[in-house]
Write a protein that holds these residues in place. Structure first.
Motif, PDB file in Angstrom:
ATOM      1  N   ILE A   2      41.358   4.635  75.426  1.00 57.13           N
ATOM      2  CA  ILE A   2      40.136   5.236  74.353  1.00 57.13           C
ATOM      3  C   ILE A   2      40.688   7.005  74.552  1.00 57.13           C
ATOM      4  N   VAL A  38      41.113   3.302  81.342  1.00 58.03           N
ATOM      5  CA  VAL A  38      40.790   2.206  80.050  1.00 58.03           C
ATOM      6  C   VAL A  38      40.118   3.553  79.510  1.00 58.03           C
ATOM      7  N   GLY A  58      43.424   5.910  71.707  1.00 59.63           N
ATOM      8  CA  GLY A  58      43.356   5.257  70.438  1.00 59.63           C
ATOM      9  C   GLY A  58      44.054   4.249  71.056  1.00 59.63           C
ATOM     10  N   ARG A  59      44.774   3.862  71.793  1.00 59.27           N
ATOM     11  CA  ARG A  59      45.369   2.619  72.346  1.00 59.27           C
ATOM     12  C   ARG A  59      44.468   1.593  71.765  1.00 59.27           C
ATOM     13  N   ASP A  60      45.558  -0.094  71.399  1.00 61.46           N
ATOM     14  CA  ASP A  60      45.209  -0.359  71.025  1.00 61.46           C
ATOM     15  C   ASP A  60      43.892  -1.390  71.479  1.00 61.46           C
ATOM     16  N   CYS A  61      43.087  -2.398  70.904  1.00 65.76           N
ATOM     17  CA  CYS A  61      42.154  -1.749  71.174  1.00 65.76           C
ATOM     18  C   CYS A  61      42.070  -4.165  72.360  1.00 65.76           C
ATOM     19  N   GLU A  62      43.079  -4.896  72.216  1.00 66.47           N
ATOM     20  CA  GLU A  62      43.423  -5.945  72.696  1.00 66.47           C
ATOM     21  C   GLU A  62      44.071  -5.398  74.655  1.00 66.47           C
ATOM     22  N   ASP A  63      44.869  -4.652  74.704  1.00 63.92           N
ATOM     23  CA  ASP A  63      45.305  -3.547  75.719  1.00 63.92           C
ATOM     24  C   ASP A  63      44.173  -3.199  76.305  1.00 63.92           C
ATOM     25  N   VAL A  64      42.838  -2.051  75.431  1.00 67.33           N
ATOM     26  CA  VAL A  64      41.698  -1.432  76.308  1.00 67.33           C
ATOM     27  C   VAL A  64      40.749  -3.016  76.311  1.00 67.33           C
ATOM     28  N   VAL A  65      40.965  -3.608  76.195  1.00 60.33           N
ATOM     29  CA  VAL A  65      40.000  -5.023  76.560  1.00 60.33           C
ATOM     30  C   VAL A  65      40.478  -5.614  77.630  1.00 60.33           C
ATOM     31  N   THR A  66      41.902  -5.883  77.777  1.00 61.86           N
ATOM     32  CA  THR A  66      42.308  -6.981  78.938  1.00 61.86           C
ATOM     33  C   THR A  66      42.275  -6.043  79.575  1.00 61.86           C
TER      34      THR A  66
END
Length: 95
Positions: free
Chosen positions: A31, A27, A34-42
């Motif tokens: 971050i 995670v 700068g990865r996609d928010c959805e991927d980070v939250v998953t």
């Protein structure tokens, strides 16, 4: 209340915690990249589930040991009630 994890139980809990550690590192890396928010939250949700499962495994083992200890000592209902209250508090801390 002292927790005594046997070989297989200890290995399972440590594996879950190491998995969560790796996921949290992932995670952080995501971050920073700068990865996609959805991927980070998953990925963050997966780490949270791994930590929850480790906690529940520890509580389940503790519950089993505490009940066995109370029965072996033949302690009064007061000891059982205190133990139950302590375990309930631990369980609710993860809920």
């Amino acid at each position: 209340m002292e927790l005594d994890l046997a070989g297989a139980e200890l290995k399972a809990v440590l594996n879950r915690l190491r998995r969560a550690q790796g996921q949290i590192s992932g995670v952080i890396r995501m971050i920073e990249e700068g990865r996609d928010c959805e991927d980070v939250v998953t990925q963050l949700a997966a780490a949270s589930r791994a930590l929850d499962r480790a906690g529940f495994a520890i509580i389940a083992t503790g519950l089993q040991q505490c009940l066995t200890d109370v029965e072996a000592r033949g302690n009064a209902d007061e000891d059982r009630d205190q133990m139950r209250a302590r375990l309930e508090k631990l369980f609710l801390s993860l809920a």
